[in-house]
Design an enzyme around this catalytic site. Sequence first.
Site, mmCIF file in Angstrom:
data_model
loop_
_atom_site.group_PDB
_atom_site.id
_atom_site.type_symbol
_atom_site.label_atom_id
_atom_site.label_comp_id
_atom_site.label_asym_id
_atom_site.label_seq_id
_atom_site.Cartn_x
_atom_site.Cartn_y
_atom_site.Cartn_z
ATOM 1 N NE ARG A 80 51.062 42.379 46.329
ATOM 2 C CZ ARG A 80 50.277 43.417 46.509
ATOM 3 N NH1 ARG A 80 49.397 43.727 45.596
ATOM 4 N NH2 ARG A 80 50.325 44.140 47.603
ATOM 5 C CG ASP B 166 44.885 40.878 35.601
ATOM 6 O OD1 ASP B 166 44.260 41.007 36.670
ATOM 7 O OD2 ASP B 166 44.753 41.648 34.647
ATOM 8 C CE1 TYR C 112 41.424 48.038 32.898
ATOM 9 C CE2 TYR C 112 40.023 46.356 31.928
ATOM 10 C CZ TYR C 112 40.376 47.147 33.004
ATOM 11 O OH TYR C 112 39.685 47.038 34.195
ATOM 12 N NE ARG D 181 44.979 44.580 46.346
ATOM 13 C CZ ARG D 181 44.761 45.769 45.782
ATOM 14 N NH1 ARG D 181 45.441 46.817 46.167
ATOM 15 N NH2 ARG D 181 43.846 45.891 44.829
ATOM 16 N NE ARG E 297 40.173 40.391 40.363
ATOM 17 C CZ ARG E 297 40.453 41.679 40.212
ATOM 18 N NH1 ARG E 297 40.735 42.414 41.243
ATOM 19 N NH2 ARG E 297 40.459 42.201 39.008
HETATM 20 O O1 1CP Z 1 39.302 35.541 40.835
HETATM 21 C C1 1CP Z 1 40.455 35.200 41.173
HETATM 22 O O2 1CP Z 1 40.755 34.979 42.363
HETATM 23 C C2 1CP Z 1 41.484 34.959 40.084
HETATM 24 C C3 1CP Z 1 42.390 36.018 39.807
HETATM 25 C C4 1CP Z 1 41.992 37.270 39.003
HETATM 26 C C5 1CP Z 1 40.999 37.461 38.021
HETATM 27 C C6 1CP Z 1 39.928 36.502 37.562
HETATM 28 C C7 1CP Z 1 42.719 38.459 39.102
HETATM 29 C C8 1CP Z 1 43.849 38.682 40.025
HETATM 30 N N1 1CP Z 1 42.243 39.334 38.162
HETATM 31 C C9 1CP Z 1 41.174 38.763 37.508
HETATM 32 C C10 1CP Z 1 40.369 39.345 36.426
HETATM 33 C C11 1CP Z 1 40.439 40.795 36.126
HETATM 34 N N2 1CP Z 1 41.527 41.613 36.120
HETATM 35 C C12 1CP Z 1 39.340 41.557 35.674
HETATM 36 C C13 1CP Z 1 37.961 40.991 35.409
HETATM 37 C C14 1CP Z 1 37.171 40.776 36.632
HETATM 38 C C15 1CP Z 1 36.819 42.031 37.387
HETATM 39 O O3 1CP Z 1 36.168 42.922 36.817
HETATM 40 O O4 1CP Z 1 37.198 42.095 38.569
HETATM 41 C C16 1CP Z 1 39.776 42.871 35.459
HETATM 42 C C17 1CP Z 1 38.938 44.070 34.984
HETATM 43 C C18 1CP Z 1 41.163 42.916 35.727
HETATM 44 C C19 1CP Z 1 42.075 44.079 35.580
HETATM 45 C C20 1CP Z 1 42.758 44.343 36.846
HETATM 46 N N3 1CP Z 1 43.802 43.607 37.320
HETATM 47 C C21 1CP Z 1 42.425 45.278 37.828
HETATM 48 C C22 1CP Z 1 41.256 46.244 37.759
HETATM 49 C C23 1CP Z 1 41.707 47.564 37.282
HETATM 50 C C24 1CP Z 1 40.533 48.495 37.038
HETATM 51 O O5 1CP Z 1 40.291 48.830 35.874
HETATM 52 O O6 1CP Z 1 39.868 48.857 38.025
HETATM 53 C C25 1CP Z 1 43.327 45.127 38.890
HETATM 54 C C26 1CP Z 1 43.405 45.939 40.163
HETATM 55 C C27 1CP Z 1 44.177 44.048 38.555
HETATM 56 C C28 1CP Z 1 45.259 43.462 39.394
HETATM 57 C C29 1CP Z 1 44.878 42.215 40.052
HETATM 58 N N4 1CP Z 1 44.451 41.062 39.396
HETATM 59 C C30 1CP Z 1 44.237 40.066 40.309
HETATM 60 C C31 1CP Z 1 44.561 40.597 41.612
HETATM 61 C C32 1CP Z 1 44.500 39.823 42.893
HETATM 62 C C33 1CP Z 1 44.947 41.928 41.418
HETATM 63 C C34 1CP Z 1 45.408 42.888 42.493
HETATM 64 C C35 1CP Z 1 46.881 42.912 42.523
HETATM 65 C C36 1CP Z 1 47.400 42.892 43.906
HETATM 66 O O7 1CP Z 1 47.109 43.833 44.634
HETATM 67 O O8 1CP Z 1 48.105 41.963 44.298
#
Ligand code: 1CP
Length: 357
Positions: A45, A82, A159, A36, A32
């Site tokens: 965004r 994502d 999910y 944010r 990540r």
């Molecule tokens: O790592 C990076 O910088 C690349 C971008 C990336 C990756 C690899 C994002 C952007 N998401 C992910 C993977 C991801 N997404 C995972 C696996 C890794 C982990 O466990 O963190 C999971 C479970 C998700 C699902 C997801 N997408 C969540 C979690 C929800 C939960 O169950 O708690 C969330 C909040 C997102 C949205 C998301 N994806 C990425 C970002 C930057 C965001 C936040 C959105 C925003 O606020 O702009």
Amino acid sequence: MTQDNRRVLQNDRFLKVLRGEAVDRTPVWLMRQAGRYLPEYREVRAQAGNFMNLCMNPELACEVTMQPLRRYGFDAAILFSDILTIPDAMGLELRFAAGEGPVFDRPVQDAAAIKALKVPDVHSDLGYVIAAVEHIRAALGDSLPLIGFSGSPWTLAAYMVEGQGSKDFAKPRAMLHEDPTSGQMLIDKLTESVSEYLKAQIRAGADAAMIFDTWGGLLTSEQYLKYSLGSMQKIVDALKADPDTADTPVILFSKGCARHINAMADTGCAGLGLDWTVELGDIARQVGNRVALQGNLDPAILNAAPEVVRAEVQRIFASRPNDCRHIFNLGHGITPGVTPEAVGAAVEAVHEFGTYS
Ligand code: 1CP
């Protein structure tokens, strides 16, 4: 081997560690790393309107991938996207409700819904991700390697059945116990989808593929080996069987699953992600030189003062054996509330303490 697989990069520390070659300094990137905690991310965004619009716009997805690379000395880029793009492409209609996390308007609720699911066509249904990879590859030039990624079949299934995020994913876990035939069918469809998705990302310019199995640690040992590791094994095998992707390193990250470290190391993957609850040195002694290890700074430390971050990075380096194949990372993703300065302190400490003499 394709032309892309032979890409010569100015900074190839990350790929060298995955191949088992010597490096001058431990490579570093952070899960990540785009997101944010960066004001410039929040600006882009806002311009996109919402998170999915950002993922679906290849120019903007490329821009936010590049943002952390301009600030910090990272040794790899990761595709901005994502893991939930695949379920969305299967027709579940993903949205990110403000402050609520991901929600599917059409979750998978019964055996009939699983039977009806189609493996997405990567190029028509997920073409926006492949276009983002191409844009990012062009923007990176020959500077840095690009990591493509997917969720693991089990984590995606979790999910899809739950319909949203959850602490314990009780619905999908109940389904695996109650109707293992349907559970296996869902996992199989996702295994094929993930294999095709990662192959397409690699053909478009990704140099490595990471599989995020965030929820592997919720399963019983038997279920983990069967549904989660079993499906990731099939993906590793599928990539190895295709000449375009055979040489591309794969990193598996099953959070909370270190008790299965030997089974994971035997899949033929190049690297394993470690969460922060285990000692890097202990795991390194168990896996030896079979795989590279990626991790495992506690992401919560990024809320502490810079000197605390620096000391913990130093401690992690001191704990690893000398011949440890190590890629520095967090034990899970950066949380939104951290400051850009805290991330900078971690990266600088890796540069300072991570040199090999
Ligand atoms: O790592 C990076 O910088 C690349 C971008 C990336 C990756 C690899 C994002 C952007 N998401 C992910 C993977 C991801 N997404 C995972 C696996 C890794 C982990 O466990 O963190 C999971 C479970 C998700 C699902 C997801 N997408 C969540 C979690 C929800 C939960 O169950 O708690 C969330 C909040 C997102 C949205 C998301 N994806 C990425 C970002 C930057 C965001 C936040 C959105 C925003 O606020 O702009």
